[in-house]
Design an enzyme around this catalytic site. Structure first.
Site, PDB file in Angstrom:
ATOM      1  N   SER A   7      11.425 -88.433 -21.244  1.00  0.00           N
ATOM      2  CA  SER A   7      10.356 -88.146 -22.186  1.00  0.00           C
ATOM      3  C   SER A   7      10.373 -86.725 -22.748  1.00  0.00           C
ATOM      4  O   SER A   7       9.582 -86.394 -23.630  1.00  0.00           O
ATOM      5  CB  SER A   7       9.003 -88.411 -21.527  1.00  0.00           C
ATOM      6  OG  SER A   7       8.845 -87.633 -20.342  1.00  0.00           O
TER       7      SER A   7
ATOM      8  N   SER B 292      13.295 -87.634 -16.878  1.00  0.00           N
ATOM      9  CA  SER B 292      12.748 -87.217 -18.168  1.00  0.00           C
ATOM     10  C   SER B 292      13.245 -85.875 -18.659  1.00  0.00           C
ATOM     11  O   SER B 292      13.078 -85.550 -19.836  1.00  0.00           O
ATOM     12  CB  SER B 292      11.217 -87.197 -18.116  1.00  0.00           C
ATOM     13  OG  SER B 292      10.714 -88.512 -18.030  1.00  0.00           O
TER      14      SER B 292
ATOM     15  N   LYS C  42       6.575 -79.170 -23.888  1.00  0.00           N
ATOM     16  CA  LYS C  42       6.304 -80.598 -24.042  1.00  0.00           C
ATOM     17  C   LYS C  42       4.831 -80.846 -24.410  1.00  0.00           C
ATOM     18  O   LYS C  42       3.937 -80.154 -23.908  1.00  0.00           O
ATOM     19  CB  LYS C  42       6.653 -81.278 -22.711  1.00  0.00           C
ATOM     20  CG  LYS C  42       6.818 -82.758 -22.728  1.00  0.00           C
ATOM     21  CD  LYS C  42       7.397 -83.199 -21.385  1.00  0.00           C
ATOM     22  CE  LYS C  42       7.611 -84.708 -21.336  1.00  0.00           C
ATOM     23  NZ  LYS C  42       8.259 -85.111 -20.060  1.00  0.00           N
TER      24      LYS C  42
END
Length: 478
Positions: A157, A181, A81
């Site tokens: 996310s 997320s 990420k």
């Protein structure tokens, strides 16, 4: 065989490299070819580390040739990420202003995966600063596309990781989760995802400065892997679990707990809090419950989970109180329209006073106690990840109604993050061409029970990915 390397599970890839059936370089090149084919359509991988990944793979091949025993993830490519540091690579958070924020060292979970032989192949897209909403759209890199339907969000996310894993660009993704997320993009993209217990994986989230965050950020954010199979999640879990002196929150609890006596009880709640659930999601929970019954679990529908609405209110108030002082500066980093998601939350939820915050800390502990008692009676909970099918991109930032709809749909993710318990998201099949899924929630530090149950569901309902991206619909000519 090389053409199919990227389609193999992470476990099979590592076994092939350890056994010299393929080289680590061949494995990495297969994924790089897949990224070249798919990523221009998906926009999931943001910073490709092609030459670095090849060099890492070549070192693994030399070690194997020298007779070394390679780790459990030997040669397995993984994405990271954009908010998680990779040494020597910018940790941009998807923000233009952080384009050159080069990481001096690997984040602890990145270092652990690399020590097990895994190869970071690139950073993956996120919502700007992780704060711009649930949809994976960043100021620096743009929108990531759901491979099943371009009109639906991949979630976030950790949406870039979910898309990369779902389409075969990487065998594993390293995301993080403070309220869904990892689990939401896992459901929306048809892969599996693990949110561990608070304190299970060591981490250090001091990326933007030397100071540690406040209590909400310390206790809510957990790093977690995404994979195409539950077996691959288990491999990543075993590598990531443990303690590290750089994270005093990490708890020295064995990765596997003692067997439970008799049939494991599973509480089923399809509509947490009674706020409504889409028919397809309710059906997915029922299908997963039937799979667990078939596997020998003692599956029981129960009235509800403990204190859901109270927990949602306390979560919101606590996070806003911690976040409010920095909001005027943070808001300037989010780009045009990127502040709407948080701004709508802050308009509705005022920061707590000092006395109110003290009471909130007591409420937090009390809610965790209620959940511990619930999970003492039912070691596992089966419920939805998101109470709707994948929604359109940016719904949560469009207006108040969209914000409330998304916040309600992710409510079980929010609450389970608040109480710090583990959960595994696992697909249950396709409905109208879109993935459906559920999550299995467990007692604190019993990720093993969650993984066992998720594997039982997967064994009976199948694996959905890797998937080739659906082509964009062509306009009809008059």
């Amino acid at each position: 065989m090389q053409e199919a390397l990227w389609k193999m599970s992470a476990a099979a890839q590592a076994e092939a490299v350890r056994g010299a059936d393929v080289s680590a370089v061949e494995l990495v090149d297969s994924h790089l070819d897949r990224i070249g084919e798919v990523n221009p359509q998906m926009n999931a991988v943001t910073q490709l580390l092609a030459e670095r990944a090849r060099a890492d793979a070549a070192r693994l091949d030399r070690r194997r040739a020298a007779g070394e025993v390679l780790g459990p993830l030997a040669g397995v490519p993984f994405t990271v990420k954009e908010s998680t540091p990779i040494e020597g690579v910018p940790t941009t958070f998807g923000v233009e202003r952080f384009r050159d924020l080069v990481a001096p060292a690997d984040a602890l979970p990145v270092a652990r995966l690399r020590a097990a032989g895994a190869v970071p192949i690139g950073h993956s897209n996120i919502p700007t600063l992780i704060l711009a909403g649930m949809h994976t759209r960043s100021e620096l890199f743009g929108d990531t596309v759901n491979p099943w339907d371009r009109g639906r969000t991949p979630g976030g996310s950790s949406g870039g990781d979910a898309v990369a894993v779902a389409t075969g660009m990487a065998a594993l993704g390293l995301g993080n989760d403070s309220g869904g997320s990892v689990r939401i993009p896992a459901q929306f993209c048809g892969v599996a995802g693990l949110k561990p217990s608070t304190g299970r994986f060591p981490a250090d989230h001091r990326v933007l400065g030397p100071d540690d965050p406040g209590p909400a950020s310390q206790l809510l954010v957990t790093d977690g892997p995404l994979a195409r199979t539950v077996g691959d999640l288990r491999l990543a879990y075993e590598v990531l679990a443990g303690t590290d002196p750089r994270d005093p929150r990490a708890v020295p609890v064995p990765a596997y707990g003692p067997p439970l006596a008799g049939r494991v009880k599973v509480a089923v709640v399809a509509d947490p809090g009674g706020h409504g659930v889409h028919a397809t999601v309710r059906a997915a929970v029922t299908t997963a419950a039937d799979a667990l019954r078939d596997a020998g679990y003692d599956v029981r529908e129960v009235a509800d989970v403990p204190r859901l609405d109270e927990a949602l209110e306390a979560y919101g108030r606590t996070t806003v109180t911690e976040f409010a002082p920095s909001w005027p500066v943070v808001r300037t980093l989010l780009g045009r329209g990127g502040d709407r998601y948080i701004a709508m939350m802050m308009e509705r939820t005022p920061p707590a006073s000092a006395a109110e915050l003290v009471r909130l800390m007591g409420t937090w502990l009390s809610i965790r106690r209620s959940w511990a008692e619930f999970l003492d009676a039912y070691p596992l909970l089966l419920g939805p990840v998101f109470t709707e099918p994948p929604v359109e991109p940016g719904l949560e930032s469009r207006d108040r109604a969209g914000r409330d709809r998304v916040g309600s749909a992710m409510r079980l993710c929010t609450v389970t993050s608040f109480v710090g318990v583990p959960a595994v998201a696992v697909p249950t099949g396709l409905v109208d061409g879109l993935p459906c899924g559920v999550q299995v929630v467990g007692r604190a530090f019993r990720e093993d029970l969650c993984l066992d149950a998720a594997r039982a569901i997967e064994d009976r309902l199948g694996v959905l990915t890797p998937v080739d991206p659906r082509p964009a619909l062509m306009p009809t000519l008059a």
